[in-house]
Design an enzyme around this catalytic site. Sequence first.
Site, PDB file in Angstrom:
ATOM      1  N   ARG A   1      91.038  47.695  38.461  1.00 30.48           N
ATOM      2  CA  ARG A   1      91.817  48.116  38.906  1.00 30.48           C
ATOM      3  C   ARG A   1      93.301  47.969  39.342  1.00 30.48           C
ATOM      4  O   ARG A   1      94.384  48.468  38.938  1.00 30.48           O
ATOM      5  CB  ARG A   1      90.978  49.596  39.570  1.00 30.48           C
ATOM      6  CG  ARG A   1      89.865  49.932  39.279  1.00 30.48           C
ATOM      7  CD  ARG A   1      89.456  50.865  39.233  1.00 30.48           C
ATOM      8  NE  ARG A   1      88.508  51.490  38.596  1.00 30.48           N
ATOM      9  CZ  ARG A   1      87.166  51.283  38.179  1.00 30.48           C
ATOM     10  NH1 ARG A   1      86.987  50.059  38.117  1.00 30.48           N
ATOM     11  NH2 ARG A   1      86.107  52.126  37.661  1.00 30.48           N
TER      12      ARG A   1
ATOM     13  N   GLY B   1      82.798  44.108  30.074  1.00 32.04           N
ATOM     14  CA  GLY B   1      82.675  46.059  29.438  1.00 32.04           C
ATOM     15  C   GLY B   1      83.980  46.762  30.514  1.00 32.04           C
ATOM     16  O   GLY B   1      84.655  47.465  29.681  1.00 32.04           O
TER      17      GLY B   1
ATOM     18  N   SER C   1      79.784  57.920  33.577  1.00 34.73           N
ATOM     19  CA  SER C   1      80.119  56.622  33.402  1.00 34.73           C
ATOM     20  C   SER C   1      82.347  56.770  34.156  1.00 34.73           C
ATOM     21  O   SER C   1      82.814  57.208  33.645  1.00 34.73           O
ATOM     22  CB  SER C   1      80.265  56.051  31.643  1.00 34.73           C
ATOM     23  OG  SER C   1      81.266  54.920  31.233  1.00 34.73           O
TER      24      SER C   1
ATOM     25  N   ARG D   1      73.523  39.886  35.584  1.00 30.87           N
ATOM     26  CA  ARG D   1      72.190  40.439  37.636  1.00 30.87           C
ATOM     27  C   ARG D   1      70.994  40.080  36.848  1.00 30.87           C
ATOM     28  O   ARG D   1      70.343  39.819  37.686  1.00 30.87           O
ATOM     29  CB  ARG D   1      72.579  41.842  37.195  1.00 30.87           C
ATOM     30  CG  ARG D   1      74.344  42.020  37.433  1.00 30.87           C
ATOM     31  CD  ARG D   1      74.303  43.686  38.013  1.00 30.87           C
ATOM     32  NE  ARG D   1      75.231  44.142  38.163  1.00 30.87           N
ATOM     33  CZ  ARG D   1      76.938  43.861  38.981  1.00 30.87           C
ATOM     34  NH1 ARG D   1      76.315  43.011  39.739  1.00 30.87           N
ATOM     35  NH2 ARG D   1      77.771  43.925  38.339  1.00 30.87           N
TER      36      ARG D   1
ATOM     37  N   GLN E   1      83.358  54.151  33.909  1.00 29.59           N
ATOM     38  CA  GLN E   1      84.820  53.359  32.604  1.00 29.59           C
ATOM     39  C   GLN E   1      85.033  54.171  31.660  1.00 29.59           C
ATOM     40  O   GLN E   1      86.391  54.858  31.421  1.00 29.59           O
ATOM     41  CB  GLN E   1      83.841  52.346  31.676  1.00 29.59           C
ATOM     42  CG  GLN E   1      83.372  51.133  32.827  1.00 29.59           C
ATOM     43  CD  GLN E   1      82.484  49.893  32.079  1.00 29.59           C
ATOM     44  OE1 GLN E   1      81.937  50.097  30.733  1.00 29.59           O
ATOM     45  NE2 GLN E   1      81.862  49.098  32.999  1.00 29.59           N
TER      46      GLN E   1
ATOM     47  N   LYS F   1      84.501  43.315  42.371  1.00 28.15           N
ATOM     48  CA  LYS F   1      84.806  43.810  40.989  1.00 28.15           C
ATOM     49  C   LYS F   1      85.686  44.461  40.405  1.00 28.15           C
ATOM     50  O   LYS F   1      87.136  44.726  40.052  1.00 28.15           O
ATOM     51  CB  LYS F   1      83.659  43.196  40.122  1.00 28.15           C
ATOM     52  CG  LYS F   1      84.126  43.331  38.374  1.00 28.15           C
ATOM     53  CD  LYS F   1      82.899  42.006  37.914  1.00 28.15           C
ATOM     54  CE  LYS F   1      82.044  42.461  37.555  1.00 28.15           C
ATOM     55  NZ  LYS F   1      81.632  43.288  36.279  1.00 28.15           N
ATOM     56  N   SER F   2      85.441  45.486  40.398  1.00 26.34           N
ATOM     57  CA  SER F   2      85.631  47.330  40.016  1.00 26.34           C
ATOM     58  C   SER F   2      87.689  47.053  40.402  1.00 26.34           C
ATOM     59  O   SER F   2      88.030  47.528  39.711  1.00 26.34           O
ATOM     60  CB  SER F   2      84.484  48.347  40.591  1.00 26.34           C
ATOM     61  OG  SER F   2      83.438  47.951  39.720  1.00 26.34           O
TER      62      SER F   2
ATOM     63  N   ASP G   1      74.558  49.363  39.124  1.00 30.91           N
ATOM     64  CA  ASP G   1      74.419  48.318  39.164  1.00 30.91           C
ATOM     65  C   ASP G   1      73.268  47.159  39.806  1.00 30.91           C
ATOM     66  O   ASP G   1      73.292  46.455  40.198  1.00 30.91           O
ATOM     67  CB  ASP G   1      76.323  47.515  39.181  1.00 30.91           C
ATOM     68  CG  ASP G   1      76.749  48.125  38.562  1.00 30.91           C
ATOM     69  OD1 ASP G   1      76.618  47.685  36.906  1.00 30.91           O
ATOM     70  OD2 ASP G   1      77.873  47.305  38.637  1.00 30.91           O
TER      71      ASP G   1
ATOM     72  N   ARG H   1      68.799  46.090  30.912  1.00 35.34           N
ATOM     73  CA  ARG H   1      68.139  45.812  31.743  1.00 35.34           C
ATOM     74  C   ARG H   1      66.684  47.129  32.227  1.00 35.34           C
ATOM     75  O   ARG H   1      66.033  46.180  33.264  1.00 35.34           O
ATOM     76  CB  ARG H   1      68.915  46.670  33.510  1.00 35.34           C
ATOM     77  CG  ARG H   1      70.217  45.491  33.134  1.00 35.34           C
ATOM     78  CD  ARG H   1      71.571  45.508  34.307  1.00 35.34           C
ATOM     79  NE  ARG H   1      72.797  43.874  33.723  1.00 35.34           N
ATOM     80  CZ  ARG H   1      73.737  44.639  34.212  1.00 35.34           C
ATOM     81  NH1 ARG H   1      74.053  45.818  35.018  1.00 35.34           N
ATOM     82  NH2 ARG H   1      74.757  43.802  34.491  1.00 35.34           N
TER      83      ARG H   1
HETATM   84  C1  S3P Z   1      82.280  49.887  36.740  1.00 34.59           C
HETATM   85  C2  S3P Z   1      81.559  50.630  35.345  1.00 34.59           C
HETATM   86  C3  S3P Z   1      80.132  51.273  35.607  1.00 34.59           C
HETATM   87  C4  S3P Z   1      79.588  49.902  35.818  1.00 34.59           C
HETATM   88  C5  S3P Z   1      79.868  48.556  35.847  1.00 34.59           C
HETATM   89  C6  S3P Z   1      81.343  48.172  36.184  1.00 34.59           C
HETATM   90  C7  S3P Z   1      84.090  50.308  36.938  1.00 34.59           C
HETATM   91  O1  S3P Z   1      79.582  51.235  34.193  1.00 34.59           O
HETATM   92  O2  S3P Z   1      78.252  49.416  35.500  1.00 34.59           O
HETATM   93  O3  S3P Z   1      79.550  47.438  35.781  1.00 34.59           O
HETATM   94  O4  S3P Z   1      84.289  48.959  37.643  1.00 34.59           O
HETATM   95  O5  S3P Z   1      83.986  51.552  36.052  1.00 34.59           O
HETATM   96  P1  S3P Z   1      80.159  52.270  33.702  1.00 34.59           P
HETATM   97  O6  S3P Z   1      80.970  53.446  33.701  1.00 34.59           O
HETATM   98  O7  S3P Z   1      79.473  52.560  31.816  1.00 34.59           O
HETATM   99  O8  S3P Z   1      78.325  53.097  33.763  1.00 34.59           O
END
Ligand code: S3P
Length: 445
Positions: A29, A97, A170, A400, A172, A24-25, A322, A353
């Site tokens: 990207r 998110g 983080s 999850r 993100q 997914k990440s 995660d 969670r």
């Molecule tokens: C992610 C970063 C994580 C993770 C999310 C995906 C990403 O969040 O929990 O499922 O793809 O950068 P955080 O960066 O807020 O920890």
Amino acid sequence: MGKKLLINYNDNRFKKTISIDGDKSISIRALLLGSQAYGKTFIKNILLSEDILNSIHCLKKLGIRIFLKKKKCLIYGKGLNGFTYKKKIVLDAGNSGTFARLILGLLVKSPHYIKLIGDKSLSKRDFGRVISPLQKIGASFITNKKKSLPLQMIGSDFANPIIYFENRGSAQCKSTVMLAALNSRGQTIIKAKKSRDHTENIFNHLGIPIIVKKNKNFDIIKVKGQKEFKSFKYNIPSDPSSCAFFIVLTLLSKNCELNIKNVNVNPSRIGYIKILNKMGAKIKLKNLKKKYGEMQADIFVKSQPTLKKINCPPSLNSSLIDEFLIIFLAAAKAKGVSSFSNLGELDKKESPRLKLGSKLLNQLGIKTKLINDSIKIFGNPETNLKKKTINIKNYFKDHRIFMTSVIAAYIFGGVWKINDINSYKSSFPSFLNILKKLGYKFKLV
Ligand code: S3P
């Protein structure tokens, strides 16, 4: 809607090789960077989950042509800041998110206000964490007091290069600033607590000017902006976070073996494998290779029904952020008292969670002790729920929580009724199909 998944204990054995959906990440990207490259970008094995479909929908609204055929995706990128769109557009990130935060980084030069919305769960999450650095870069926001969605953002002609200290761990937040840096005149410097480094890796792979200095606890990342880059091809490996459910299921079942092909085994993502191996599992990575700047391997796991307790080092937290819910299940089945600490970020996810993970274990009859952002889990390898009925409400529709509950049902027995049968589609659409392939039974009621 209104449907529940009904699971009645079934003793299942398997020896199988499987493939799991794309990461997914990395899918998010690759889409974002494909939209900023010049020309045609081809992505193979893209994750076809709701988070990704929502991301594609938003990018199309920003004027990017994207074609999807099964797991193949073609993006007609228009270069840096090449988005074209009408005034007053609304981007709906759904449950994602990652997309919601990262896209704001690419909008730092937006000439019009853009409204960003999301589903109920995303609308509860904190956007202040990306708003502050983006304001320093030059963007302006209209938000509520909580700095959550919906919000409106407008960019500025000059995106300032900034010095930013990311201290939550983080990815993100770090990645949002890195994407904003692509449009900045000059060098952005980020001092970032360890977190997944896919944005760094894909920048490197695409020849975007980036220097990364890895230290023990923090990385220093320098990105030079305003450098166009070419379109690319990318084959996305399987998502290690999705694999985690099947790895724990195999480990805690009797006489099972599982081989999972071509998984993303970036060390910043597989902390859970380290933890499980410390607990006594013998999970192996085979055919290790580097592709597109990321480590990939096949993962091999065998049943190991007796696991030891673990004291999880907080320095590993971001590499299993995660996977805590599923690791909590392993700790529930292990011998002894396991402890996990510094888990504040866990309550900032799609649902709280840490609290809900603890509640789930209590429903299984496992004692937990929750103190602030730490949890102790009093494992009991003998737990067997026999004919007991467990109802999981999943009020937050957290994917999850849903998948962890399903795995718990097969490991601990009993009769389970699990609400919200659609949540898993945001990250792992093949989840139920793979369970079926492995021989597990369930009903929708
Ligand atoms: C992610 C970063 C994580 C993770 C999310 C995906 C990403 O969040 O929990 O499922 O793809 O950068 P955080 O960066 O807020 O920890």
